[in-house]
Design a protein around this motif. Structure first.
Motif, mmCIF file in Angstrom:
data_model
loop_
_atom_site.group_PDB
_atom_site.id
_atom_site.type_symbol
_atom_site.label_atom_id
_atom_site.label_comp_id
_atom_site.label_asym_id
_atom_site.label_seq_id
_atom_site.Cartn_x
_atom_site.Cartn_y
_atom_site.Cartn_z
ATOM 1 N N LEU A 77 63.281 121.213 13.117
ATOM 2 C CA LEU A 77 63.793 119.996 12.471
ATOM 3 C C LEU A 77 62.467 119.081 12.174
ATOM 4 C CD1 LEU A 77 66.544 119.249 15.126
ATOM 5 C CD2 LEU A 77 66.832 120.545 13.212
ATOM 6 N N LYS A 78 61.412 119.522 12.504
ATOM 7 C CA LYS A 78 60.098 118.666 12.404
ATOM 8 C C LYS A 78 59.909 117.919 11.020
ATOM 9 C CE LYS A 78 55.963 120.050 11.390
ATOM 10 N NZ LYS A 78 54.668 120.772 11.604
ATOM 11 N N GLU A 109 76.209 118.265 4.321
ATOM 12 C CA GLU A 109 77.635 118.058 3.807
ATOM 13 C C GLU A 109 78.176 116.441 4.183
ATOM 14 O OE1 GLU A 109 79.866 119.581 2.201
ATOM 15 O OE2 GLU A 109 79.101 121.741 2.342
ATOM 16 N N PHE A 110 79.055 116.007 3.518
ATOM 17 C CA PHE A 110 79.468 114.611 3.824
ATOM 18 C C PHE A 110 80.009 114.451 5.020
ATOM 19 C CE2 PHE A 110 80.282 114.546 -0.921
ATOM 20 C CZ PHE A 110 79.342 113.502 -1.306
ATOM 21 N N SER A 111 80.534 115.476 5.626
ATOM 22 C CA SER A 111 81.098 115.408 7.044
ATOM 23 C C SER A 111 79.923 115.292 7.965
ATOM 24 C CB SER A 111 81.885 116.632 7.522
ATOM 25 O OG SER A 111 81.067 117.632 7.190
ATOM 26 N N GLU A 112 78.688 115.833 7.731
ATOM 27 C CA GLU A 112 77.640 115.991 8.666
ATOM 28 C C GLU A 112 76.978 114.631 8.605
ATOM 29 O OE1 GLU A 112 75.738 120.366 8.584
ATOM 30 O OE2 GLU A 112 75.921 119.495 6.684
ATOM 31 N N ILE A 113 76.816 114.051 7.341
ATOM 32 C CA ILE A 113 76.100 112.957 7.289
ATOM 33 C C ILE A 113 76.710 111.906 7.817
ATOM 34 C CG2 ILE A 113 75.334 111.037 5.446
ATOM 35 C CD1 ILE A 113 75.026 113.516 3.518
ATOM 36 N N ALA A 114 78.197 111.755 7.503
ATOM 37 C CA ALA A 114 79.110 110.683 8.356
ATOM 38 C C ALA A 114 78.625 110.779 9.868
ATOM 39 C CB ALA A 114 80.419 111.135 8.235
ATOM 40 N N PHE A 158 60.504 113.477 19.594
ATOM 41 C CA PHE A 158 60.434 114.633 20.332
ATOM 42 C C PHE A 158 60.525 114.604 21.831
ATOM 43 C CE2 PHE A 158 58.373 117.568 16.978
ATOM 44 C CZ PHE A 158 59.714 117.621 16.492
ATOM 45 N N MET A 159 59.728 113.451 22.178
ATOM 46 C CA MET A 159 59.623 113.001 23.535
ATOM 47 C C MET A 159 61.006 112.652 24.138
ATOM 48 S SD MET A 159 56.659 113.683 24.599
ATOM 49 C CE MET A 159 55.100 112.989 25.058
ATOM 50 N N LYS A 160 61.819 111.829 23.284
ATOM 51 C CA LYS A 160 63.016 111.455 23.735
ATOM 52 C C LYS A 160 63.920 112.606 23.821
ATOM 53 C CE LYS A 160 62.941 106.769 21.806
ATOM 54 N NZ LYS A 160 64.136 105.740 22.463
ATOM 55 N N LEU A 161 63.977 113.571 22.957
ATOM 56 C CA LEU A 161 64.787 114.736 22.823
ATOM 57 C C LEU A 161 64.348 115.416 23.918
ATOM 58 C CD1 LEU A 161 64.910 115.723 19.197
ATOM 59 C CD2 LEU A 161 66.673 114.923 20.391
ATOM 60 N N TRP A 162 63.179 115.477 24.572
ATOM 61 C CA TRP A 162 62.956 116.392 25.591
ATOM 62 C C TRP A 162 63.489 115.832 26.890
ATOM 63 C CZ3 TRP A 162 61.826 121.029 27.347
ATOM 64 C CH2 TRP A 162 61.063 121.141 28.469
ATOM 65 N N GLU A 218 72.244 119.724 24.525
ATOM 66 C CA GLU A 218 73.042 120.867 24.742
ATOM 67 C C GLU A 218 74.674 120.645 24.622
ATOM 68 O OE1 GLU A 218 71.430 122.100 28.650
ATOM 69 O OE2 GLU A 218 71.031 123.966 27.619
ATOM 70 N N ASN A 219 74.917 119.432 25.008
ATOM 71 C CA ASN A 219 76.257 119.123 24.741
ATOM 72 C C ASN A 219 76.598 119.007 23.390
ATOM 73 O OD1 ASN A 219 76.359 119.385 27.441
ATOM 74 N ND2 ASN A 219 76.176 117.119 27.920
ATOM 75 N N TYR A 220 75.848 118.114 22.721
ATOM 76 C CA TYR A 220 76.094 118.035 21.207
ATOM 77 C C TYR A 220 76.373 119.437 20.823
ATOM 78 C CZ TYR A 220 75.495 113.055 21.004
ATOM 79 O OH TYR A 220 75.541 111.865 21.019
ATOM 80 N N LYS A 221 77.331 119.372 19.680
ATOM 81 C CA LYS A 221 77.643 120.390 18.755
ATOM 82 C C LYS A 221 76.453 120.874 17.901
ATOM 83 C CE LYS A 221 82.672 119.959 18.827
ATOM 84 N NZ LYS A 221 83.506 118.894 18.184
ATOM 85 N N SER A 222 76.023 119.920 17.490
ATOM 86 C CA SER A 222 74.782 120.293 16.386
ATOM 87 C C SER A 222 73.475 119.380 16.934
ATOM 88 C CB SER A 222 75.099 119.689 14.916
ATOM 89 O OG SER A 222 73.991 119.492 14.259
ATOM 90 N N PRO A 223 72.423 119.907 17.525
ATOM 91 C CA PRO A 223 71.233 119.467 17.803
ATOM 92 C C PRO A 223 70.641 118.612 16.905
ATOM 93 C CG PRO A 223 71.388 121.737 18.353
ATOM 94 C CD PRO A 223 72.342 121.493 17.440
ATOM 95 N N GLU A 224 70.924 119.309 15.433
ATOM 96 C CA GLU A 224 70.447 118.664 14.189
ATOM 97 C C GLU A 224 70.770 117.335 13.992
ATOM 98 O OE1 GLU A 224 71.066 120.635 10.519
ATOM 99 O OE2 GLU A 224 69.190 120.530 10.248
ATOM 100 N N ALA A 225 72.203 117.151 14.126
ATOM 101 C CA ALA A 225 72.797 115.700 13.815
ATOM 102 C C ALA A 225 72.287 114.624 14.948
ATOM 103 C CB ALA A 225 74.317 116.007 13.846
ATOM 104 N N PHE A 226 72.261 115.418 15.974
ATOM 105 C CA PHE A 226 71.952 114.480 17.098
ATOM 106 C C PHE A 226 70.545 113.872 16.946
ATOM 107 C CE2 PHE A 226 69.917 114.252 21.451
ATOM 108 C CZ PHE A 226 70.884 113.341 21.911
ATOM 109 N N ALA A 227 69.556 114.827 16.539
ATOM 110 C CA ALA A 227 68.312 114.559 16.352
ATOM 111 C C ALA A 227 67.762 113.588 14.983
ATOM 112 C CB ALA A 227 67.395 115.469 16.055
ATOM 113 N N ILE A 228 68.826 113.674 14.175
ATOM 114 C CA ILE A 228 68.878 112.948 12.958
ATOM 115 C C ILE A 228 69.326 111.393 13.425
ATOM 116 C CG2 ILE A 228 69.919 112.329 10.884
ATOM 117 C CD1 ILE A 228 69.090 115.273 10.218
ATOM 118 N N THR A 229 70.466 111.382 14.128
ATOM 119 C CA THR A 229 70.966 110.053 14.435
ATOM 120 C C THR A 229 69.855 109.276 15.156
ATOM 121 O OG1 THR A 229 73.293 111.143 14.577
ATOM 122 C CG2 THR A 229 72.895 108.958 15.626
#
Lengths: 168, 145
Positions: free
Chosen positions: A13-14, A129-134, A39-43, A50-61
């Motif tokens: 995701l970097k 996708e729009f749903s992801e961006i939302a 990265f520090m915060k994510l760690w 792990e609980n989030y369905k998409s780590p990517e979306a979580f990291a981007i938010t």
């Protein structure tokens, strides 16, 4: 989650996070600092990932919120954002034929309101996708489409203005 | 023919109504070398997004330190806590503890000790007096010899 698992999830995701941070903060150094911080915060919050369905979306938010906060505190302390990035040597790597036009696109993107900037970045640059961006922007699809349409039209209109100006 | 289709897609694109697949068509078209002349003004827009996607940072991002290190600091606090607990505990336990009964007994013991001391003091006084008597006896013997 152990360190290796964390790396395989977060490291890819970097660049996406960096580009998003740079879109908001403009400065390359600040964007890099922001990614490091994320990265520090994510760690620290890796159980949450792990609980989030998409780590990517979580990291981007997380990146979006962090960078907007940074921007706010910077504006509050009256520091001016330095828009010097586009004159640096890294631009030489950019597509030479379209260089002037590309430069212009970047400049116009910088002037967009934050939300439109983010939507444009996530859709037209990162192709989500729009749903992801939302989900990432904690908004709904309709609002995302509206913001995107406005952003695209602004870029188009500004480009046409400059384009015509350049010709005449 | 192609450009008509692209025009339609563009229209939908600016309304935010294109799918990712359609947007890919647009990107491919504008990144190709046969863009219709009247559409050329859009080329740099798509080229710009393409360039934006290629941006990346060459900085090495450090991942947070290994977990063992955080464990170590965790142990430090545990160790410090144990030391404090031990100190407080040993101080607490070194203090003698007496029940009410024992306290009373102790007080009684102190009292009787005092009484004994008093007694022995007076006894000593008495013993001192005896030396005078002894001296008297010695002088008396000298005189009557």
């Amino acid at each position: 989650m152990d360190r290796n698992e964390f790396i395989t999830i977060v490291m890819p995701l970097k660049d996406k996070l960096y580009r998003l941070a740079k879109r908001i903060l403009v400065s390359k150094d600040e964007a890099e600092d922001a990614v490091q911080e994320i990265f520090m915060k994510l760690w620290k919050g890796k159980q949450q990932i792990e609980n989030y369905k998409s780590p990517e979306a979580f990291a981007i938010t997380m990146t979006k919120n962090y960078c907007l906060d940074r921007l706010k505190s910077k504006q509050a302390s009256n520091l001016k954002i330095v828009h010097s990035n586009y004159q640096t040597s890294e631009n030489i790597e950019r597509n030479i034929e379209a260089n002037d036009g590309v430069e212009l696109v970047f400049q116009i993107m910088e002037t967009l309101p934050e939300q439109q900037k983010l939507v444009l970045q996530l859709r037209d640059v990162e192709q989500f996708e729009f749903s992801e961006i939302a989900k990432m922007l904690e908004s709904n699809e309709t609002a995302i489409r509206v913001a995107l349409s406005r952003a695209r039209k602004t870029v188009r209109d500004e480009m046409i203005k400059k384009y015509n100006y350049g010709i005449s | 023919m192609e450009s008509v289709k692209i025009e339609k897609l563009l229209e939908a694109y600016f309304e935010g109504n294109t799918s990712l697949a359609e947007e890919k068509l647009l990107r491919d078209y504008f990144n190709s070398n046969n863009v219709a002349e009247h559409l050329e003004q859009y080329t740099s827009m798509f080229a710009g997004f393409q360039v934006a996607k290629e941006e990346h940072s060459s900085r090495e991002f450090n991942l947070p330190e290994r977990k063992s290190k955080t464990n170590k600091t965790w142990w430090y606090s545990v160790a410090a806590m144990l030391v404090v607990a031990f100190g407080v505990g040993s101080f607490y336990f070194s203090q003698p503890h007496y029940t009410q009964e024992e306290k009373e007994a102790l007080a009684a013991f102190e009292k009787s000790k005092k009484a004994m001391m008093l007694l022995s003091e007076n006894l000593n006084k008495g013993a001192e007096q005896i030396t005078f008597v002894e001296q008297f006896a010695i002088t008396k013997d000298k005189i009557f010899e």
